[in-house]
Design a protein around this motif. Structure first.
Motif, PDB file in Angstrom:
ATOM      1  N   HIS A  45       0.810  -1.220   0.000  1.00  0.00           N
ATOM      2  CA  HIS A  45       0.000   0.000   0.000  1.00  0.00           C
ATOM      3  C   HIS A  45       0.844   1.272   0.000  1.00  0.00           C
ATOM      4  O   HIS A  45       0.300   2.372   0.082  1.00  0.00           O
ATOM      5  N   GLU A  61      -1.408   4.826  -0.685  1.00  0.00           N
ATOM      6  CA  GLU A  61      -2.684   4.693  -1.396  1.00  0.00           C
ATOM      7  C   GLU A  61      -3.728   5.699  -0.941  1.00  0.00           C
ATOM      8  O   GLU A  61      -4.519   6.167  -1.742  1.00  0.00           O
ATOM      9  N   GLU A  97      -0.919   8.804  -3.576  1.00  0.00           N
ATOM     10  CA  GLU A  97      -0.711   8.292  -4.922  1.00  0.00           C
ATOM     11  C   GLU A  97      -1.589   9.075  -5.885  1.00  0.00           C
ATOM     12  O   GLU A  97      -2.764   9.280  -5.618  1.00  0.00           O
ATOM     13  N   ARG A  99      -3.665   9.260  -9.207  1.00  0.00           N
ATOM     14  CA  ARG A  99      -4.337   8.258 -10.052  1.00  0.00           C
ATOM     15  C   ARG A  99      -4.735   8.809 -11.364  1.00  0.00           C
ATOM     16  O   ARG A  99      -4.976   9.833 -11.673  1.00  0.00           O
TER      17      ARG A  99
END
Length: 99
Positions: A45, A61, A97, A99
């Motif tokens: 993660h 994450e 993160e 995306r």
């Protein structure tokens, strides 16, 4: 000139990886050390993103992982420095993160 004991590749590799991560600004080369320090579940993660001076920036994450790892930061730094050498990583910073 006194000769020192030969060093094993295993003992030299973490320091070489840290130097490369610092010089390149990217810390993905530290992933094996991150897995060893943080554990496999945590590493699924999160991952090292870049080494900024003595601060290792970790991509996570979500905010929950950032919060959990912030609480563990002192012990994680200690475990990383066991492999990298004292004072190599003095702080961890966390970013979400993209995306």
């Amino acid at each position: 000139m006194a000769r020192s004991e030969p060093k094993t590749l295993e003992s030299l590799l973490p320091k070489v990886l840290a130097r490369l991560a610092g010089e390149s600004g990217r810390a993905m080369s530290l992933m094996p050390l991150w897995v060893a320090a943080a554990g496999e579940n945590t590493a699924r993660h999160s991952r090292p993103h870049h080494l900024e001076g003595k601060t290792l920036v970790i991509t996570v994450e979500n905010a929950e992982w950032a919060q959990a790892l912030t609480r563990q930061a002192p012990s994680l730094c200690e475990r990383l420095n066991e492999k990298l050498g004292p004072g190599t990583v003095t702080a961890l910073a966390f970013q979400l993160e993209s995306r």
